[in-house]
Design an enzyme around this catalytic site. Structure first.
Site, mmCIF file in Angstrom:
data_model
loop_
_atom_site.group_PDB
_atom_site.id
_atom_site.type_symbol
_atom_site.label_atom_id
_atom_site.label_comp_id
_atom_site.label_asym_id
_atom_site.label_seq_id
_atom_site.Cartn_x
_atom_site.Cartn_y
_atom_site.Cartn_z
ATOM 1 C CE LYS A 107 -4.510 0.557 0.516
ATOM 2 N NZ LYS A 107 -5.438 -0.418 -0.032
ATOM 3 C CG ASP A 147 -6.860 2.822 -1.414
ATOM 4 O OD1 ASP A 147 -7.456 3.444 -0.529
ATOM 5 O OD2 ASP A 147 -6.693 1.597 -1.390
ATOM 6 N N GLY A 219 -20.423 6.346 3.321
ATOM 7 C CA GLY A 219 -19.533 6.655 2.196
ATOM 8 C C GLY A 219 -20.335 6.730 0.913
ATOM 9 N N GLY A 221 -18.375 7.232 -2.189
ATOM 10 C CA GLY A 221 -17.313 7.269 -3.200
ATOM 11 C C GLY A 221 -17.504 6.138 -4.193
ATOM 12 C CG ASN A 222 -14.965 3.417 -7.411
ATOM 13 O OD1 ASN A 222 -14.705 2.295 -6.972
ATOM 14 N ND2 ASN A 222 -15.204 3.639 -8.680
HETATM 15 N N1 GLU Z 1 -7.147 -0.030 -3.396
HETATM 16 C C1 GLU Z 1 -7.897 -1.218 -3.614
HETATM 17 C C2 GLU Z 1 -7.943 -2.081 -2.357
HETATM 18 O O1 GLU Z 1 -7.802 -1.610 -1.247
HETATM 19 C C3 GLU Z 1 -7.437 -1.979 -4.838
HETATM 20 C C4 GLU Z 1 -6.005 -2.397 -4.826
HETATM 21 C C5 GLU Z 1 -5.520 -2.898 -6.187
HETATM 22 O O2 GLU Z 1 -6.293 -2.936 -7.115
HETATM 23 O O3 GLU Z 1 -4.357 -3.240 -6.235
HETATM 24 O O4 GLU Z 1 -8.218 -3.241 -2.405
#
Ligand code: GLU
Length: 428
Positions: A107, A147, A219, A221-222
């Protein structure tokens, strides 16, 4: 955030420790898996539009890559901390393992608030992040994605910078790219849809027709937007969503007992999911305080915002009617709240299972990029549904068989898979 300071990484470790104990994991493997393999903290200098230079703090944490390249998003958030990123990277390891894709967990983040940054300034942050990390990320070792408050445009700037530095095209370096620039059809809706695939399966096990159910979301969002769409397609009614007001930046719950109309609400929502409170009122929405989403008399609660929202305190406000909590966000529920949810017999679809649709589709995007394929939306979503449903069933079956809380069952499956990979490689 009232009470003692919340540390998401300590929470991720507490969740892990509980299950490591239950499954009798040996000391060495425990030590290895309860900490990240690598972490990077760096400065990103940016020339702002007014001519001054501002230095932003950036992070990347690679928690574990025994099963494959690290994978996980990059968040832009004013309250980002290294411990938040460490927790999120750890959850990514369990997430990729529970859906059984050949990836590890990572991350990234930057402490910034895109609300107050021009597009040019955001582009500079994206490019600066890649310049600092270019030697330690890449299609074969660590693959970022969008994210919180980052999107396909940010990913494209990052890809472009990476390709300029490496001197070759590497569309598999990053996922969540725009369709037409190496992005996969279905990626935008994948996380939200994935949440609802698991809700659909949970309802099936409980013999409940989705069309008779109601839900409340935190939330907008997306994740929430696409989850609401698919839940509506199954016939479900969303009575409340909580989000920020665009004006005063305070969170509110927007309620319409006849059902939230997603298109109508989207028309008064900004690109970060912030809702125009005054316009929502004109559309007939009742505006309640931000925390009211959790007190609604509904069948399903879907926290799809940030971590630390369902706490020891707020979980006591959950109505007796609630049967399912499906975690669209990462880490929304604290261990104290877990005790309360388990005691009350509420069926929890834990975050790293419920929201695994995003990374699963990212994996499909990587496969397409690396092989020069381009799948149809239907092909992508069918594969996604299969992966999510299989993972859900395995967790739910283990939970029933061993009488484990759903989160613990999901952890048991993931920890065993990752521990096995570490052992097979001779790491522990
Ligand atoms: N940010 C998204 C998650 O928390 C997707 C991560 C990704 O696609 O690598 O799962």
């Amino acid at each position: 955030m009232a009470g003692k300071a919340f540390n998401p990484f300590e929470m991720a470790q507490a969740q892990f420790d509980k299950v490591a104990e239950q499954i009798g994991l040996d000391e060495g493997t425990r030590e290895l898996l309860r900490n990240p393999l690598r972490q990077f903290h760096f400065s990103i200098p940016v020339r702002m539009d007014d001519g001054t230079v501002k230095v932003f703090q950036g992070f990347r944490v690679q928690h574990n890559d025994a099963r494959g390249p690290s994978k996980g998003g990059i968040r832009f958030h004013p309250q980002e901390t290294v411990d938040t990123v460490k927790a999120l990277a750890t959850w990514m390891t369990w997430k990729c393992a529970v859906v059984d894709i050949p990836l590890g967990g990572g991350k990234g983040g930057v402490i910034c608030d895109p609300h107050n940054l021009s597009m040019r300034e955001q582009e500079q942050i994206c490019r600066g992040w890649v310049r600092q990390m270019a030697k330690n990320v890449g299609p074969l070792n660590d693959v970022p994605a969008p994210d919180v408050m980052t999107n396909s445009q940010h990913m494209l700037w990052m890809l472009d910078e990476y390709e300029q530095i490496s001197g070759y095209k590497a569309p598999g370096f990053i996922t969540g790219k725009p369709v037409g620039m190496g992005g996969s059809l279905g990626r935008t809706e994948a996380t939200g849809y994935g949440v609802i695939y698991t809700v659909r399966e949970a309802l099936k096990e409980k013999n409940i027709d989705p069309a008779t159910t109601t839900a409340s979301f935190q939330g907008f969002g997306n994740v929430a937007q696409y989850a609401i769409r698919l839940y509506n397609e199954l016939g479900g009614t969303v009575v409340a969503v909580s989000s920020w007001d665009q004006g005063d930046q305070t969170s509110y719950t927007f309620r319409k007992t006849v059902g939230v109309n997603i298109d109508e609400l989207l028309a008064v929502t900004d690109r970060f999911g912030g809702i125009d409170k005054a316009k929502a009122k004109e559309l007939g929405y009742e505006v309640l305080e931000g925390g009211a989403w959790i007190e609604q008399d509904v069948d399903i609660l879907i926290p799809a915002a940030l971590e630390n929202q369902v706490t020891g305190e707020t979980s006591k406000k959950i109505s007796d009617k609630v049967k399912i909590v499906a975690e669209g966000a990462n880490g929304p529920t604290t261990p104290e709240a877990d005790v309360e949810l388990e005691r009350r017999g509420i069926f929890v679809v834990p975050d790293f299972l419920a929201n695994a649709g995003g990374v699963t589709c990212s994996y499909f995007e990587q496969v397409q990029c690396n092989m020069n394929y381009f799948w149809t939306r239907e092909e992508v979503l069918t594969k996604l549904d299969e992966k999510m449903t299989t993972a859900f069933k395995a967790v739910s079956e283990l939970s029933r068989k061993k009488k484990l809380y759903m989160r613990d069952a999901a952890y048991a499956i993931s920890i065993n898979r990752v521990a096995q990979a570490c052992k097979d490689r001779g790491w522990c």
